[in-house]
Enzyme design. Structure first.
Site, mmCIF file in Angstrom:
data_model
loop_
_atom_site.group_PDB
_atom_site.id
_atom_site.type_symbol
_atom_site.label_atom_id
_atom_site.label_comp_id
_atom_site.label_asym_id
_atom_site.label_seq_id
_atom_site.Cartn_x
_atom_site.Cartn_y
_atom_site.Cartn_z
ATOM 1 N N ASP A 1 17.519 -26.492 -34.700
ATOM 2 C CA ASP A 1 16.273 -26.946 -35.332
ATOM 3 C C ASP A 1 16.506 -27.119 -36.837
ATOM 4 O O ASP A 1 15.928 -26.409 -37.638
ATOM 5 C CB ASP A 1 15.132 -25.941 -35.048
ATOM 6 C CG ASP A 1 15.446 -24.524 -35.513
ATOM 7 O OD1 ASP A 1 16.640 -24.196 -35.724
ATOM 8 O OD2 ASP A 1 14.495 -23.735 -35.672
ATOM 9 N N ASP B 1 20.488 -23.600 -42.464
ATOM 10 C CA ASP B 1 21.669 -22.941 -41.902
ATOM 11 C C ASP B 1 22.111 -23.630 -40.619
ATOM 12 O O ASP B 1 23.296 -23.604 -40.270
ATOM 13 C CB ASP B 1 21.417 -21.456 -41.675
ATOM 14 C CG ASP B 1 20.187 -21.200 -40.834
ATOM 15 O OD1 ASP B 1 19.125 -21.812 -41.091
ATOM 16 O OD2 ASP B 1 20.277 -20.396 -39.889
ATOM 17 N N ASP B 2 21.188 -24.293 -39.925
ATOM 18 C CA ASP B 2 21.579 -25.106 -38.764
ATOM 19 C C ASP B 2 22.568 -26.184 -39.185
ATOM 20 O O ASP B 2 23.494 -26.528 -38.440
ATOM 21 C CB ASP B 2 20.362 -25.792 -38.141
ATOM 22 C CG ASP B 2 19.282 -24.821 -37.704
ATOM 23 O OD1 ASP B 2 18.566 -24.320 -38.589
ATOM 24 O OD2 ASP B 2 19.174 -24.582 -36.490
ATOM 25 N N GLU C 1 12.758 -11.233 -35.305
ATOM 26 C CA GLU C 1 13.513 -12.341 -35.926
ATOM 27 C C GLU C 1 12.834 -13.650 -35.528
ATOM 28 O O GLU C 1 12.284 -13.771 -34.430
ATOM 29 C CB GLU C 1 14.970 -12.269 -35.433
ATOM 30 C CG GLU C 1 15.895 -13.332 -35.989
ATOM 31 C CD GLU C 1 15.748 -14.679 -35.305
ATOM 32 O OE1 GLU C 1 15.921 -15.712 -35.973
ATOM 33 O OE2 GLU C 1 15.438 -14.702 -34.085
ATOM 34 N N ASN D 1 13.661 -16.832 -34.444
ATOM 35 C CA ASN D 1 13.912 -17.626 -33.228
ATOM 36 C C ASN D 1 13.304 -16.981 -31.988
ATOM 37 O O ASN D 1 12.879 -17.682 -31.063
ATOM 38 C CB ASN D 1 15.417 -17.841 -33.012
ATOM 39 C CG ASN D 1 16.012 -18.797 -34.020
ATOM 40 O OD1 ASN D 1 15.304 -19.576 -34.647
ATOM 41 N ND2 ASN D 1 17.328 -18.715 -34.191
ATOM 42 N N HIS E 1 22.808 -18.002 -41.306
ATOM 43 C CA HIS E 1 22.674 -17.458 -39.948
ATOM 44 C C HIS E 1 23.447 -18.233 -38.877
ATOM 45 O O HIS E 1 24.319 -17.697 -38.189
ATOM 46 C CB HIS E 1 21.198 -17.502 -39.522
ATOM 47 C CG HIS E 1 20.243 -16.843 -40.440
ATOM 48 N ND1 HIS E 1 20.053 -15.480 -40.472
ATOM 49 C CD2 HIS E 1 19.367 -17.362 -41.346
ATOM 50 C CE1 HIS E 1 19.113 -15.197 -41.353
ATOM 51 N NE2 HIS E 1 18.687 -16.317 -41.897
ATOM 52 N N ASP E 2 23.001 -19.484 -38.648
ATOM 53 C CA ASP E 2 23.389 -20.195 -37.430
ATOM 54 C C ASP E 2 24.878 -20.506 -37.344
ATOM 55 O O ASP E 2 25.445 -20.571 -36.242
ATOM 56 C CB ASP E 2 22.588 -21.496 -37.319
ATOM 57 C CG ASP E 2 21.095 -21.238 -37.167
ATOM 58 O OD1 ASP E 2 20.717 -20.093 -36.871
ATOM 59 O OD2 ASP E 2 20.312 -22.183 -37.342
HETATM 60 C C1 BDR Z 1 16.800 -18.186 -37.816
HETATM 61 O O1 BDR Z 1 15.540 -18.755 -38.120
HETATM 62 C C2 BDR Z 1 15.699 -20.017 -38.705
HETATM 63 O O2 BDR Z 1 14.862 -20.152 -39.802
HETATM 64 C C3 BDR Z 1 17.143 -20.174 -39.039
HETATM 65 O O3 BDR Z 1 17.562 -21.518 -38.892
HETATM 66 C C4 BDR Z 1 17.847 -19.266 -38.074
HETATM 67 O O4 BDR Z 1 18.136 -19.930 -36.864
HETATM 68 C C5 BDR Z 1 16.978 -16.939 -38.642
HETATM 69 O O5 BDR Z 1 15.978 -16.026 -38.354
HETATM 70 CA CA CA Z 2 18.008 -22.358 -36.688
#
Ligand code: BDR
Ligand code: CA
Length: 325
Positions: free
Chosen positions: A9, A13-14, A163, A165, A239-240
């Site tokens: 999405d 970080d994606d 978290e 996601n 993160h991703d």
């Molecule tokens: C996750 O939430 C999204 O905002 C970021 O892309 C990552 O996948 C981190 O909590």
């Molecule tokens: Ca993400």
């Protein structure tokens, strides 16, 4: 080469996850599927195409679910901005979407490859993955593994317990953790506390030069600003990309086994991933008698080899910059 489908999405970080997946010689990126999460499905799908265009790559991109299975939609505009990827310049897409829905793309792609060869990498809410598993249950046996970004065994980000996601589609997360396929959970314990764009890493990316370097630095500048006041971390979290890094080099993370359950009802804890690291079965871990319990065994990520992770980002950006030149 490890075959993956990156379900995402974008998202700042994606985008770095796409970078690693597109550039690494160890990865065969079969396709990118999009899911509403950080922003609407329209925005994240447009962003996915633009990110591929910035990186000079062309892979199938399939648009996916418009919202979560059960709950009302939640987006992360406070982190990712009004477009879902504010900050860097996003060029118009240089190619068209795959005509299939993401769920069908995932099913058809997994079924078209040899059993045990395709890894799913969901780094947004797990809506598409859950729907695919329900629509074609044979994919559960057929995929090699599922490496998710999401959850936490210590503390959350969107709430103290949850978290993003998982919080954005907890029922989908429940389906994914309980399906029976091998799952690795790379949660905030690792991504938000160990995978940060440190000044040293930013300098290394700056030294590459060119528009890919500029794009990456702009994503980090933007989330550095939005993180301020929302999250207690000194630098942007990447993160991703950690999930793709773990496909490239499984030794980049350490894991411990735990039985992971998603809190679907808690007043303060909805969307929490409750991880039972204890292997002895004498207690009523999740209620009922110990012998009657199902065990949703998950590899839970604990530590990251940050130096190696930083090298992967720099190498990937360098590789795609040279390829575009
Ligand atoms: C996750 O939430 C999204 O905002 C970021 O892309 C990552 O996948 C981190 O909590
Ligand atoms: Ca993400």
């Amino acid at each position: 080469m490890e075959k993956i489908i990156l379900d995402c999405d974008p998202g700042h970080d994606d985008a770095i996850a796409i970078l690693l997946a597109a550039a690494s010689p160890e990865i065969d990126l079969l396709g990118i599927t999009t899911v509403a999460g950080n922003h609407t499905i329209d925005n994240v799908t447009r962003n996915a195409l633009s990110v591929c265009t910035v990186f000079g790559i062309q892979v199938p991109v399939a648009r996916g679910s418009e919202g979560p299975l059960v709950i009302e939609q939640v987006i992360a505009e406070e982190i990712h901005g009004a477009t879902g990827l504010d900050g860097p310049y996003l060029p118009p897409a240089s190619f068209d979407l795959d005509p299939r829905h993401a769920v069908d793309f995932i099913i058809e792609t997994v079924m078209a490859h040899e059993p045990g060869t395709v890894t799913l990498v969901p780094v947004g809410p797990y809506t598409n993955i859950a729907l695919a598993a329900r629509k074609e249950p044979r994919i559960v046996e057929r995929v090699k593994q599922v490496i998710v970004m999401g959850g936490a065994y210590t503390r959350g980000n969107i709430t103290p317990a949850a978290e993003f996601n998982i919080y954005a589609d907890p029922e989908a997360a429940h389906v994914v953790f309980s399906a029976g396929w091998p799952v690795t959970m790379i949660g905030l314990d690792l991504t938000q506390h160990q995978a940060l764009a440190t000044p040293e890493l930013q300098e290394r990316v700056r030294a590459i030069g060119g528009d890919i370097s500029e794009f990456i630095l702009d994503t980090w500048d933007f989330v550095h600003t939005t993180h301020n006041g929302l999250l207690d971390i000194p630098y942007p979290a990447i993160h991703d990309a950690c999930c793709v890094a773990a496909v490239i080099d499984p030794d980049i993370i350490t894991v411990e086994k735990a039985d992971v359950r998603v809190e679907l009802e808690g007043r303060w804890t909805k969307g929490q991933t409750v991880a039972n690291f204890q292997s002895a079965s004498g207690m009523r871990h999740f209620g009922g008698s110990a012998s009657a319990q199902t065990d949703y065994r998950t590899d839970v990520a604990i530590t990251l080899d940050f130096e190696r992770f930083a090298d992967l980002i720099v190498d990937s950006a360098t590789h795609l910059t040279n390829a575009k030149a």
